[in-house]
Every structure is written in C-alpha cells, then in structure tokens.
Enzyme design. Structure first.
Site, PDB file in Angstrom:
ATOM      1  N   ALA A   1     -15.566   3.210  -4.066  1.00  0.00           N
ATOM      2  CA  ALA A   1     -14.228   2.997  -4.510  1.00  0.00           C
ATOM      3  C   ALA A   1     -13.179   3.382  -3.414  1.00  0.00           C
ATOM      4  CB  ALA A   1     -13.632   3.922  -5.872  1.00  0.00           C
TER       5      ALA A   1
ATOM      6  N   GLU B   1       1.953   4.355 -15.807  1.00  0.00           N
ATOM      7  CA  GLU B   1       1.573   3.109 -16.546  1.00  0.00           C
ATOM      8  C   GLU B   1       1.139   3.451 -17.999  1.00  0.00           C
ATOM      9  OE1 GLU B   1      -1.888  -0.430 -16.170  1.00  0.00           O
ATOM     10  OE2 GLU B   1      -1.547   1.101 -14.805  1.00  0.00           O
TER      11      GLU B   1
END
Length: 380
Positions: A179, A243
C-alpha cells in the site's frame, strides 16, 4: 431535543439550500433518475449559488471556510429531499481536501476556480474490480517515463465517473511496497487512452452516475502528480475521516426523515377501523426508532462540532459511520414494513429511501472495516 450546534448563519444557509433544491433539483429529479445521470447545468447552478468549494480559499473562488457544519447542512437537506444523485458532498468533502491540501500553487490555479463554479466536476478512482478496501491489491500502474506518467489499469464503482472532468487516480508507482507504493495521479477529461465504460445500473441512487474507468497507455503530465510520490496511502488515510463523517451525517438525516414520514403515515392509514397509530405494536416501533435516532443524533452533532474544530479522530469518525449507517438501514427496513404494500411501491418516498440508502454501509469503508479500525485502536 433542540439542536445547539448551528448559528443564524447556518440557518440562513439551510434556507438557501432548500430554495436551491426546490428550484434547481426537485423539478428535474425524476428525469435524472430515468436518465441515470444529472445535468451539468445543475452543477453550474450549484456553483452560482455558492454550494461548491466551501473550504476552497476565496482567491480561487471558494467559500474560504473550514466549518464542516455547512457541509452537514447540505448533506442533511439533500438527504431529506431524497436527492442524493447530485453528489455535491463527494465533490466538496471527499475530493476537495485533496486539492486544497495537496495541490501545488499551479495546480490550484488550474483546477480550483472550475471546481468551485461547477465547470469542473471531480471524482476519485480507488476501487478496482479486484481491490476494494484493501489498497495493497491495487494493480493500476503509473510508470515514470521522464516527462510524463504512463497510466494503465481499470477502476470500477466510480461515483461521478461519467460526468467527471478531473479524476484523482490511485495508482502504483513502485512495484514493491504494498500500500505504500501508491501515488495520486490526476487525469483530465480528453486524455488519450482514458475511456469510460458503462454507466453502472444500481439498485438505488439511479441519477448518480457510477462508472467503470479504463486507462490504456494514458500519458499524464508529470505536473499532475498530486501530493508526494508514493504518498497516496498517507494522503488517503488523512482524508477518510471527513468522508466517513459526511456519510454518517446523511445517514442520521435519512433515518430521521424516514421516521417523520412514517409517523405521518401511521396516523393517517387505517386498519380494522382505526388508525395504525392506535395499535400498541406500532407505537412501540415508533418509540424505539425515535429513541435510537435521538441518541445517535446527539453523538453525531458532537462529532460534527469536533470535526469543525479539527479534533475528531479516525476512530470516532468510524464509530459515527458504522453506527449511523446501520441505524439508517434498520429504520428504512422497519419503516417500509409499517407502510405495508405501499412501502414496496416505487412512487412512495420510503421505497426510494430504502434502495438509495442501502449503499451507506458499504462505501466509504464497510461496517466491518469500521469495526476493525475501532477494535484495533482499543486492543492494540
């Protein structure tokens, strides 16, 4: 309970949003649902009304405020109107922070004025056919070719995918590193090799265009790198709390609205010679949902204030997200049941709310991912 987190300015803004919905959204919404996409004119109208780019500095055409309460008002009113298709929250609260926080001065001057006017519609492309919440599974690559990036791969479930003029693509710029080998590359409309697949047919939020995106040897200018090279993981983690808060705010507003319309319905609808509201079981159902909504609202309002003050952490944002969205799902199911056969009819608001809201426990990080974040923080 009387909410205490809003000022007169927020109340005035709420009226502005309601007027915008009445004039620019609701008269066209049924057609947008049939078309599977909203009109670009609606985005331009939102820009003219000052509903885009709250946190963008005024010098680029934005509102110049980091007060998340304005975003909360917008999310609440769009949810109560049953109009999630015009994805202003995605634009403002999810993509906006990447541009204001990571963009260079040149990038800001190139993109932010259009972002605020509605001329540039934005999207973020993270999810792939074989990789959702697991960033290590991302296979889209951006190869450094000296004066440009060569982008290859595909993305799916991309909100605003058809309309977007500017797409922030999460791509692998280092083969190794899991990642941590990812970067954010901005692809603009018209780039050769950038293709949009079909507008995906969803069970809800029909007017919100959601698409597959394909990148076939797309030459992206080096100056379209957003933030640090190989810095996408940190950038993504930094902005996820907002978010998730946006989703949670919409979720509790949706649950409250469903409770309101169902309360009216059971007072008017008769069975066995009397209103449904006279039945003890119905009263108990309403009482349980009202209590759950009131308790959740109190927690969410605290989170809204904390986030506006810059002190909300990822754990509490995750708590808000999973709890509020699961509550919305339960309330939608129970309210539909209380409507009986009418609840299954598409023209009834409860039916649309049932399908529109089902995605809430999935996008922005599933309920299971939220619990994992919370559990790790407690048991680390």
């Amino acid at each position: 309970m009387q909410r205490q987190i809003f000022t007169e300015e927020h109340d005035a803004f709420r009226e502005t949003v309601r007027t915008f919905l009445t004039k620019e959204v609701l008269p066209h919404y049924e057609q947008w649902e049939k078309d599977g996409i909203v009109s670009r004119e609606a985005w331009l109208a939102a820009g003219r009304q000052g509903l885009l780019g709250f946190a963008v500095p005024e010098e680029y055409g934005g509102g110049g405020t980091t007060d998340f309460r304005y975003s909360a008002v917008l999310a609440e009113e769009f949810t109560r109107a049953g109009a999630p298709g015009l994805a202003l929250g995605l634009h403002n609260d999810i993509i906006g922070p990447y541009l204001t926080g990571l963009a260079t001065e040149e990038q800001k001057r190139r993109w932010l004025p259009g972002f605020c006017s509605g001329e540039i519609i934005s999207a973020i492309a993270m999810t792939e056919p074989g990789a959702g919440s697991d960033l290590q599974g991302i296979r889209t690559t951006a190869e450094d070719r000296g004066d440009h990036w060569l982008l290859n791969g595909s993305k799916t479930f991309i909100s605003n995918g058809i309309l977007a003029d500017l797409v922030i693509v999460v791509a692998r710029t280092t083969p190794e590193g899991g990642a941590k080998g990812l970067s954010l590359i901005v692809v603009e409309r018209g780039a050769e090799g950038f293709e949009r697949g079909r507008n995906l047919d969803k069970i809800g939020q029909k007017s919100q265009d959601t698409a597959e995106l394909f990148f076939n040897d797309v030459r992206v200018p080096k100056e379209n790198l957003l933030g640090e090279r190989e810095g996408a993981f940190i950038h993504l983690m930094t902005n996820l709390a907002q978010e998730r808060m946006g989703i949670a705010v919409a979720a509790i507003a949706g649950a409250e609205h469903l409770l309101e319309i169902t309360t009216r319905y059971v007072k008017e609808r008769e069975a066995f010679g009397r209103p449904l509201s006279k039945l003890q079981h119905i009263r108990f159902e309403i009482a349980e949902m009202a209590t759950e909504c009131a308790v959740t609202r109190t927690f969410l309002d605290r989170c809204i204030v904390d986030h506006s003050d810059g002190v909300l952490d990822a754990v509490h944002a995750s708590m808000a997200k999973w709890w509020a969205t699961e509550l919305q799902k339960r309330v939608a199911d129970r309210c539909l049941q209380l409507h009986g056969g009418y609840g299954y009819m598409a023209e009834f608001p409860v039916a649309r709310a049932f399908t529109d809201g089902r995605i809430q426990t999935i996008y922005g990080g599933t309920t299971e991912i939220m619990k994992e974040i919370i559990g790790r923080s407690i048991l680390a």
